[in-house]
Structures are given as structure tokens and as C-alpha cells.
Design a protein around this motif. Structure first.
Motif, short mmCIF file in Angstrom:
data_model
loop_
_atom_site.label_atom_id
_atom_site.label_comp_id
_atom_site.label_asym_id
_atom_site.label_seq_id
_atom_site.Cartn_x
_atom_site.Cartn_y
_atom_site.Cartn_z
N THR A 1 -6.67 0.54 -0.93
CA THR A 1 -5.25 0.87 -1.00
C THR A 1 -4.82 1.13 -2.44
OG1 THR A 1 -4.87 -0.53 0.94
CG2 THR A 1 -2.94 0.10 -0.36
N THR A 2 -5.28 0.30 -3.35
CA THR A 2 -4.94 0.47 -4.77
C THR A 2 -5.57 1.74 -5.33
OG1 THR A 2 -4.85 -1.94 -4.99
CG2 THR A 2 -4.96 -0.65 -7.02
N LEU A 3 -6.80 2.01 -4.95
CA LEU A 3 -7.45 3.24 -5.40
C LEU A 3 -6.71 4.48 -4.90
CD1 LEU A 3 -11.29 2.51 -5.02
CD2 LEU A 3 -9.97 2.72 -7.13
N ALA A 4 -6.12 4.38 -3.71
CA ALA A 4 -5.33 5.51 -3.20
C ALA A 4 -4.15 5.79 -4.13
CB ALA A 4 -4.84 5.21 -1.78
N GLY A 5 -3.50 4.73 -4.60
CA GLY A 5 -2.41 4.93 -5.55
C GLY A 5 -2.89 5.53 -6.86
N PHE A 6 -4.03 5.06 -7.36
CA PHE A 6 -4.60 5.62 -8.57
C PHE A 6 -4.91 7.11 -8.38
CE2 PHE A 6 -5.27 1.41 -10.30
CZ PHE A 6 -5.34 1.62 -11.67
N TYR A 7 -5.53 7.44 -7.25
CA TYR A 7 -5.91 8.83 -7.01
C TYR A 7 -4.69 9.75 -6.99
CZ TYR A 7 -7.48 13.02 -4.62
OH TYR A 7 -7.72 14.34 -4.29
N LEU A 8 -3.64 9.34 -6.27
CA LEU A 8 -2.44 10.16 -6.21
C LEU A 8 -1.85 10.39 -7.60
CD1 LEU A 8 -0.68 8.61 -3.09
CD2 LEU A 8 -1.83 10.83 -3.21
N PRO B 1 -13.58 10.14 -14.13
CA PRO B 1 -13.18 10.00 -15.55
C PRO B 1 -11.69 9.73 -15.73
CG PRO B 1 -14.65 11.88 -15.25
CD PRO B 1 -14.25 11.43 -13.89
N GLN B 2 -10.85 10.49 -14.99
CA GLN B 2 -9.41 10.27 -15.09
C GLN B 2 -9.02 8.89 -14.56
OE1 GLN B 2 -11.00 12.90 -13.85
NE2 GLN B 2 -9.79 14.79 -13.96
N MET B 3 -9.66 8.46 -13.46
CA MET B 3 -9.37 7.15 -12.89
C MET B 3 -9.76 6.05 -13.88
SD MET B 3 -8.50 7.47 -9.40
CE MET B 3 -9.31 6.29 -8.37
N PHE B 4 -10.88 6.23 -14.55
CA PHE B 4 -11.35 5.22 -15.50
C PHE B 4 -10.39 5.10 -16.68
CE2 PHE B 4 -13.85 4.02 -19.26
CZ PHE B 4 -14.33 2.79 -18.82
N ARG B 5 -9.94 6.25 -17.20
CA ARG B 5 -8.99 6.21 -18.32
C ARG B 5 -7.67 5.57 -17.90
NH1 ARG B 5 -11.25 11.40 -19.39
NH2 ARG B 5 -9.52 12.43 -18.28
N ALA B 6 -7.21 5.87 -16.68
CA ALA B 6 -5.97 5.26 -16.21
C ALA B 6 -6.14 3.76 -15.99
CB ALA B 6 -5.53 5.93 -14.91
N ALA B 7 -7.30 3.36 -15.50
CA ALA B 7 -7.55 1.94 -15.25
C ALA B 7 -7.52 1.13 -16.55
CB ALA B 7 -8.87 1.75 -14.53
N LEU C 1 0.97 -6.60 -3.35
CA LEU C 1 -0.48 -6.72 -3.19
C LEU C 1 -0.86 -6.76 -1.72
CD1 LEU C 1 -2.83 -6.91 -5.24
CD2 LEU C 1 -2.88 -9.36 -4.81
N GLN C 2 -0.28 -5.84 -0.93
CA GLN C 2 -0.54 -5.79 0.51
C GLN C 2 -1.45 -4.62 0.84
OE1 GLN C 2 0.59 -8.08 3.07
NE2 GLN C 2 0.68 -9.15 1.10
N GLN C 3 -2.50 -4.89 1.61
CA GLN C 3 -3.45 -3.86 1.97
C GLN C 3 -2.86 -2.91 3.02
OE1 GLN C 3 -3.64 -6.97 3.02
NE2 GLN C 3 -3.96 -6.92 5.23
N ASN C 4 -3.31 -1.67 2.97
CA ASN C 4 -2.94 -0.65 3.96
C ASN C 4 -1.43 -0.45 4.05
OD1 ASN C 4 -5.70 -0.67 4.49
ND2 ASN C 4 -5.50 -1.96 6.31
N ALA C 5 -0.74 -0.56 2.94
CA ALA C 5 0.72 -0.47 2.93
C ALA C 5 1.17 0.59 1.94
CB ALA C 5 1.34 -1.82 2.58
N ILE C 6 2.04 1.50 2.38
CA ILE C 6 2.48 2.59 1.52
C ILE C 6 3.37 2.08 0.39
CG2 ILE C 6 4.57 3.17 2.80
CD1 ILE C 6 3.80 6.15 2.31
N VAL C 7 4.03 0.93 0.58
CA VAL C 7 4.85 0.39 -0.50
C VAL C 7 3.97 0.07 -1.70
CG1 VAL C 7 6.41 -1.47 -1.17
CG2 VAL C 7 6.52 -0.54 1.14
N TRP C 8 2.80 -0.53 -1.46
CA TRP C 8 1.89 -0.84 -2.56
C TRP C 8 1.26 0.42 -3.13
CZ3 TRP C 8 1.44 -4.43 -5.92
CH2 TRP C 8 0.27 -4.57 -6.67
N VAL C 9 0.92 1.37 -2.28
CA VAL C 9 0.37 2.65 -2.76
C VAL C 9 1.36 3.33 -3.69
CG1 VAL C 9 -0.36 4.97 -2.07
CG2 VAL C 9 -1.11 3.00 -0.75
N THR C 10 2.62 3.37 -3.30
CA THR C 10 3.65 4.02 -4.11
C THR C 10 3.86 3.28 -5.42
OG1 THR C 10 4.75 4.77 -2.09
CG2 THR C 10 6.03 4.83 -4.13
N PHE C 11 3.92 1.95 -5.35
CA PHE C 11 4.10 1.16 -6.57
C PHE C 11 2.97 1.41 -7.55
CE2 PHE C 11 3.25 -2.67 -9.06
CZ PHE C 11 4.48 -2.89 -9.66
N VAL C 12 1.73 1.40 -7.07
CA VAL C 12 0.58 1.63 -7.95
C VAL C 12 0.61 3.04 -8.52
CG1 VAL C 12 -1.94 1.81 -8.03
CG2 VAL C 12 -0.86 -0.10 -6.82
#
Length: 450
Positions: free
Chosen positions: A121-128, A79-85, A396-407
Motif C-alpha cells: 500500500t505504501t509503495l503504491a503511494g510512492f509509485y503514484l 531509481p526515482q523510488m529510491f531517491r524519494a525514499a 498506517l492502514q493496509q489496502n486503504a486509499i486514505v493511506w495511499v493518498t497521504f503517502v
């Protein structure tokens, strides 16, 4: 300390009094820490892959449990992920475009596999962003980078053949990564994070102060001019924010000064770019990057709207990549520019979506910065991301912490502050009520005799 960097006392108290819950939280943080270490792409690619082919069968298998954990976390916080998305439409747009590009990719197999990776990778950023408050998130990221900084320092001292470059850029430190610019960029971003925590997180100020010194030293040892500029940019954001908070007159004058300086820098870049490059210790080609960019612009023009398919352009058997390498006369591995890399993958349509996503994130960060230091940190992340994306393929790079942090930061600033603080308040109220009930139950019964 700003309220945004604290957790509710009731929630902390309730966690501390429940050993099982506390143990579960420690395990969760440990798993998140391990996953973020993998996202840094340090050490393991050096051990199990090659610079020419950074992917290997073992590493692909290693990422599967990480994707599984990310998927479980996404379902848990659905639910929180959906609202953020819903507040990140342009980010969702470029993700959908990356997945849909399988249909027109020049290498559908690679695009399909890496599209799954960029979604995870993007979902990891959303989750954090939806799982942790600002303080916990930044402490977690800071612990990851201090850990890797110590290992990089140890690698350079104990195994210089591994941690220091000995062929190209002899003597430059590269730590756990393939080359010096990667370590320098990571350490510049890490130094900014530790400096921010040094100012905000008083209980762990000594730790973050040591992290600033260590990461800044590694930036210098990397000899990366872009990383040094990124380090100065991060520190400048913090110094500028502290100065602007002295009053409205100072704020307005500082904004005008910033606009003038940016305009002057842009003018110099247009009229006399060689002067800037000379100050940075580089030639006007940015070590050959502009030659690559000129050829890549022609390649983008051949498939302008939707590109060549996500992450498909640089394949070993890619004919367009072969033509680029033939024209530049060296084995170009990436575009060395996040914006051009995005255009190659998902075209100018995707590039426009990413540009809007970035501008929205920056605007939200600026608005938040007027109310909270968290917004100042988000502004620093956005500006450093822009700087490094001009010379590195980090968007928009997969498996990269820079993208995880940005998201994660983009989602954090997109979530309304009231909504973000509503759950801790409910936990605090519940904890207070629970403590009151516990005290009432512990009191001896009073029997009145009449």
C-alpha cells in the motif's frame, strides 16, 4: 493555472503523435484507476465479506495481482523510488518496524500477512508520486472519487436497503461502505479535492464543479458530523489560501488570526469541551469513543515500546482485545483513533516515528504553499488527515486509499521542485529537437547550380 498543474507541451505533443505510446498510457491510467478503486474498500467488502470479518479468502486473492502490479511499478521506477525514499526516513522507519513486529506479535501470522499489505500500500503511494505530475495524479484521484460518488448515489436511490442504514443511524446514507462515517469521510476528502481542481484545472472545471456538489451532498446525507467538519475544513483551507495571497500584510495577519483561533479552540476544549461537542451534536464521550480510548491507554501501557505487533491487536482470539471488549461491553472493532491504533501495533516508538513523519510532511506542505497552490492542497490533505485520524483508524492502514493518498502527497512535497520538473523539461527538449529534425527531413533538397 499554476505551472505546477500543467504538463510540458513537448511531452504531450510527442505522446499524441505516437498512437502506440498513447494507447499504452491510456491502459496504464486505466489500471491505476482500477487499483485505486479497490483501495477505497468500497462495494467488494460488502459483497464478499462481513462487517465483523472484513477480510475473506476471495478478497485476499484479489489483492495479489494488485500487489504484483505495484511491485512491477516499483521496479520500473526503482531509481526515482529510491531517491524519494531517502527523503522519507521516518516513513521507512515505521514500515520496517511494522515488518519487524512479526518477531514479537501476539498473532505472527496476521502480522506477517498484513505487513506485506502495508508495504504494498505504501509503495503504491510512492509509485503514484514519482510516476505522475501533480495534475495527472489529482485528476486520477478526482476521477476515482466522482465515479464512486455516482455509484453511491445510485445505490442510495435504486437500492436503499444497501446504500442507506436501516438499523443503527436509520436513514443515514452509507453508499458502498459499511457505515455512514466511512462514506462521509471519503466524500469530505473528495469534495476538497474536486474543489481544488475546480480552481486549478480550468479545462475540466465543469466536471470538478459537479463533483464538489455531488460529494458535498453525500456528506450531508451521511449525517456524519466529523465529515461535515472535514468538509468545512477543506473549503476553509482553500478560502484562507486565496485570501492570504492578496499580499504579505494579509498573509501575516491571517497567520496570526489562525494561531489565535487554534489557541482559542484548544482553550475551549480544555475548559469547556461539552460546549464544542454540543455544537457538533455529540456528547462529551464522542459516542462512546473516549471510553474505548481510556481502556486502550491502559492496554498500551502493558506493552509500551513496540506494541502488540502490526494489526494483531484486534484478532478474534486476541486476549487483550477481549479484555477491552469486556470492559467497554461491546464488540469494539478498532481503536477509532489512528494514533492509538498505531501505538497498539508498533508501540510508542512507532508512534513517535509516525508523529515526526506527519510533522515533517506538514512543514514541507506549508513551505511549498508559499510558492505553489500544490502546497495548499497538501496542507489540506494533512489537516483533514489529522482531523479524521482523531476518530478513525486511518493511519498506517493496509489496502486503504486514505493511506495511499497521504503517502503520495507526502512524497510529492518531499521531492524538490527542480528535481520534479527536470524530467518533463528533458522530454520537452527532446520533443522539440525531434520535431525540428522531422521538419528538416520533410523539406525538399535544394540543389544549387553553379
Amino acid at each position: 493555472m499554476p505551472a505546477s498543474l500543467t504538463v510540458s507541451q513537448g511531452s504531450a505533443a510527442s505522446q499524441g503523435k505516437d498512437p502506440l505510446l498513447r494507447f499504452a498510457l491510456i491502459c496504464e491510467i486505466a489500471v491505476a484507476f482500477a487499483c485505486l478503486v479497490l483501495f477505497t474498500e468500497g462495494l467488494l467488502p460488502r459483497l464478499f465479506a462481513s462487517e465483523e470479518n472484513p477480510e475473506s479468502g476471495f478478497l485476499r486473492l484479489l489483492w495479489l495481482p494488485v500487489y504484483g502490479l505495484v511491485g512491477m511499478g516499483a521496479l520500473w521506477k526503482l531509481p526515482q523510488m529510491f531517491r524519494a525514499a531517502l527523503r522519507m526516513p521516518f516513513l521507512l522507519f515505521i514500515l520496517l518496524l511494522a515488518c519487524a513486529s512479526v518477531a514479537w506479535s501476539i498473532n505472527p501470522e496476521v502480522t506477517e500477512r498484513r505487513a506485506v499489505a502495508i508495504v504494498a500500500t505504501t509503495l503504491a503511494g510512492f509509485y503514484l508520486a514519482v510516476r505522475y505530475d501533480w495534475r495527472t495524479l489529482l485528476r486520477l484521484l478526482g476521477a476515482v472519487w466522482i465515479f464512486l460518488a455516482f455509484i453511491s448515489l445510485g445505490a442510495g436511490l435504486a437500492a436503499p436497503g444497501f446504500g442507506i442504514m436501516d438499523e443503527v443511524h436509520v436513514g443515514a446514507w452509507r453508499g458502498l461502505w459499511w457505515e455512514k462515517n466511512a462514506m462521509g469521510g471519503h466524500m469530505a476528502r473528495a469534495a476538497f479535492l474536486c474543489a481544488f481542481l475546480f480552481l486549478m484545472d480550468k479545462p475540466w472545471r465543469m466536471v470538478w464543479g459537479g463533483g464538489v456538489l455531488l460529494c458535498a451532498a453525500l456528506v450531508i446525507l451521511s449525517t456524519s458530523k466529523t465529515a461535515l467538519l472535514g468538509l468545512m475544513l477543506g473549503f476553509g483551507v482553500l478560502a484562507g489560501a486565496a485570501w492570504m495571497r492578496r499580499g504579505p500584510v494579509t498573509t501575516i495577519s491571517s497567520i496570526w488570526l489562525g494561531v489565535i483561533l487554534v489557541g482559542a479552540f484548544a482553550t475551549v476544549m480544555v475548559v469547556e469541551p461539552g460546549l464544542v461537542f454540543q455544537l457538533l451534536g455529540r456528547d462529551a464521550t464522542l459516542t462512546g469513543r473516549t471510553d474505548i480510548w481510556a481502556v486502550l491507554i491502559d492496554a498500551i501501557g502493558q506493552r509500551p515500546l513496540f506494541g502488540y505487533g502490526y494489526a494483531a491487536f484486534w484478532g478474534a482470539e486476541s486476549q487483550p482485545a477481549y479484555m477491552v471488549r469486556l470492559a467497554t461491553e461491546w464488540l469494539v472493532p478498532t481503536a477509532h483513533n489512528g494514533w492509538l491504533e498505531t501505538a497498539l501495533s508498533i508501540g510508542l516508538v512507532g508512534l513517535a516515528g509516525f508523529a515526526i513523519c506527519y510533522l515533517v510532511m506538514l512543514w514541507r506542505s506549508v513551505l511549498l504553499a508559499f510558492r505553489s497552490w500544490n502546497g495548499v492542497f497538501a496542507c489540506g490533505v494533512a489537516l483533514q488527515f489529522l482531523l479524521f485520524s482523531l476518530s478513525e483508524s486511518i493511519a498506517l492502514q493496509q489496502n486503504a486509499i486514505v493511506w495511499v493518498t497521504f503517502v503520495a502527497v507526502a512524497v510529492k512535497v518531499a521531492i524538490p521542485q527542480r528535481a520534479a520538473s527536470r524530467e518533463p523539461k528533458r522530454e520537452q527538449v527532446s520533443a522539440v529537437r525531434g520535431e525540428r529534425l522531422a521538419r528538416m527531413a520533410a523539406r525538399p533538397a535544394i540543389v544549387r547550380i553553379r
